[in-house]
Design an enzyme around this catalytic site. Structure first.
Site, PDB file in Angstrom:
ATOM      1  N   CYS A  94      -1.882   9.432   2.267  1.00 20.41           N
ATOM      2  CA  CYS A  94      -1.408   8.839   1.010  1.00 20.41           C
ATOM      3  C   CYS A  94      -2.345   9.132  -0.151  1.00 20.41           C
ATOM      4  O   CYS A  94      -1.914   9.157  -1.307  1.00 20.41           O
ATOM      5  CB  CYS A  94      -1.205   7.333   1.171  1.00 20.41           C
TER       6      CYS A  94
ATOM      7  N   GLU B 109       0.874  -1.179   0.000  1.00 19.40           N
ATOM      8  CA  GLU B 109       0.000   0.000   0.000  1.00 19.40           C
ATOM      9  C   GLU B 109       0.907   1.223   0.000  1.00 19.40           C
ATOM     10  O   GLU B 109       1.381   1.658   1.050  1.00 19.40           O
ATOM     11  CB  GLU B 109      -0.923  -0.025   1.222  1.00 19.40           C
TER      12      GLU B 109
END
Length: 505
Positions: free
Chosen positions: A241, A207
């Site tokens: 993110c 991720e």
């Protein structure tokens, strides 16, 4: 450390994670931890990132609680055998997919949302029946310390140990064999994680992040667009993110974009964000210096104030930014928002496609055809139109990247599937050997013809069930008509009744 991993593997091999009751009990214990120790969690996040109590509740705890409750509710459904289509050769056989645990999973968390991004994967690992070694980020040191103290008090400490430490400890962990590695962080470290896992042929979920673009169509509601972009960009001081990394817009609306961004920043964080409780801080001075250095060569349009002693950087909007600007060379991961002008959606799509595939593409427009075009002509982990971040709240959507922004996905059932082995199962009876003889030598042309029919013809049982239901209804209709016709002796009455029944059916 070796002993910790060995103990987790030995515990897994006892088989006690196999029963769903054990998994549900562990998930409920994790839910109790979140409920009982809210104050400890909030305090650790305040010390690490300057997060407010309400910010902790909204961006860390709510999602984590939701994932746990969903896993508890749906676990029996997720873990059940999954029937598949059969061919004629296997029509009488039992054919299905059985999800089964992988083994011992290594979860390497990130520092920006240290509780959510570390424990949400753990929810998937527990639900799938795995053991897990949890490695929280050493950068968010207070959260890591509290996690190390609390998790063993609520979870099976042999099955779910916490390992703390820095880079060297993580490197030592990665030398050991795991059955899956789940890493959240940047692509540079992601490559090292994947390289280390490859030595053991261990699958990975990465991720990662990247530069998520945000295109604003000149004909959209610019005020609403900038309000939502402001929220998505500056929450957690830009350390998200999936935050919009930069804006693409036409020159004709650039000044309006600056005006609306300024208005939204002041609405959300007042005219002095430094004193506002819900505006956080950069994680440490190293990252503070990195983010400040990214402004070199660009012009500050809004904000720009900073205080190194507090790791404070104000919400900042940059102009005169080109593709060669320093701020466009890496993921920002801070409260800087560059605005780049393009001639329209054609150039915006080209700009996006000339770079690494991002975690998200954002587009703001009233024009559904334009949105669908951006979907069709770009590639990213996700696409979100007319809002920011909220796709992460939808557990039925897989959350993850593509290419440089990551591999694999999670949330809800996707976490369970990501951390399970989908085992193919076929149970055949020792009967009908005459049918099976077509596959045995000698392989004659006649046998090959029969093999093509039996092996290549797929049975769609859903369609067969629908056809059977239609046949039953047709038979019932015919029966009702026949009964009603026979009940009338007068031919005229029979004809009228027959027409009436046909119309009713």
């Amino acid at each position: 450390m070796v002993l910790v991993v060995q103990r987790a593997r030995t515990s897994f091999q006892t088989g006690r994670t196999k029963p769903l009751e054990y998994r549900i009990q562990q998930l409920k214990s994790l839910l109790s931890l979140i409920s009982d120790r809210r104050t400890d969690i909030a305090d650790s996040l305040k010390k690490d990132l300057g997060k407010s109590e309400n910010g902790t509740e909204l961006f860390e705890i709510m999602k984590l609680e939701g994932e746990i409750r969903l896993a508890i509710e749906k676990l029996a459904e997720w873990a059940a055998p999954r029937p598949v289509e059969k061919n004629f050769l296997t029509i009488t056989d039992e054919v299905y997919i059985q999800p089964e645990p992988l083994g011992v999973v290594l979860i390497i968390g990130a520092w920006n949302y240290p509780w959510a991004v570390t424990l949400v994967p753990l929810v998937g690992a527990i639900a799938a029946g795995n053991a897990a070694v949890i490695k929280p980020s050493e950068v968010s040191s207070h959260s890591a310390k509290v996690m190390e103290e609390l998790l063993p008090q609520y979870l099976d400490k042999d099955m779910y140990p916490v390992v703390t430490g820095g880079v060297s400890e993580t490197q030592e962990l990665l030398k050991l064999r795991f059955d899956h590695v789940f890493y959240t962080g940047n692509s540079t470290v992601g490559k090292l994680v994947m390289e280390a896992a490859a030595r053991h042929l261990t699958p990975v979920t990465l991720e990662l992040g990247g530069k998520s673009p945000c295109y604003i169509d000149k004909n959209c509601d610019i005020a609403v667009a900038c309000r939502r972009i402001t929220w998505g960009k500056f929450v957690n001081c830009g350390q998200t993110c999936i935050a919009p990394d930069y804006i693409l817009c036409e020159p004709s609306i650039q000044s309006r974009v600056f005006e609306e961004l300024k208005r939204s920043i002041e609405e959300f964080y007042t005219d002095n964000p430094k004193t506002f409780e819900d505006y956080g801080r950069i994680i440490n001075q190293r990252h503070f210096k990195r983010v400040m250095a990214l402004m070199e060569g660009s012009t500050v349009a809004l904000g720009g104030e900073s205080d190194e002693s507090q790791c404070y950087i104000a919400p900042t909007v940059l102009k005169d930014v080109t593709c060669e600007s320093k701020v466009m060379k890496e993921e920002i991961f801070g409260p800087l928002l560059p605005v780049i002008t393009v001639s329209g959606v054609d150039e915006a799509i080209q700009f996006i496609n000339e770079r690494e595939k991002p975690l998200v593409v954002y587009v703001f427009s009233h024009d559904n055809k334009l949105i669908k075009r951006v979907i069709a002509e770009t590639s990213s982990g996700a696409l979100l139109a007319n809002d920011c971040l909220v796709h992460y709240t939808v557990s039925s959507l897989p959350f993850g990247g593509v290419g440089n922004s990551g591999m694999g996905s999670y949330l809800g059932r996707h976490s369970f599937d990501q951390l399970s082995h989908m085992r193919s199962c076929l149970i055949k009876q020792l009967k009908l050997e005459g049918v099976n003889s077509m596959r045995y030598p000698p392989h004659t042309p006649k046998k090959l013809d029969w093999a093509r029919f039996f092996l290549l013809k797929t049975l769609n049982f859903g369609r067969l069930r629908r056809l059977a239901l239609l046949a039953m209804l047709a038979g019932l209709t015919a029966f009702v008509v026949q009964v009603n016709v026979l009940n009338y002796t007068n031919p005229v009455q029979r004809g009228k009744r027959f027409c009436l029944v046909v119309v009713m059916l």
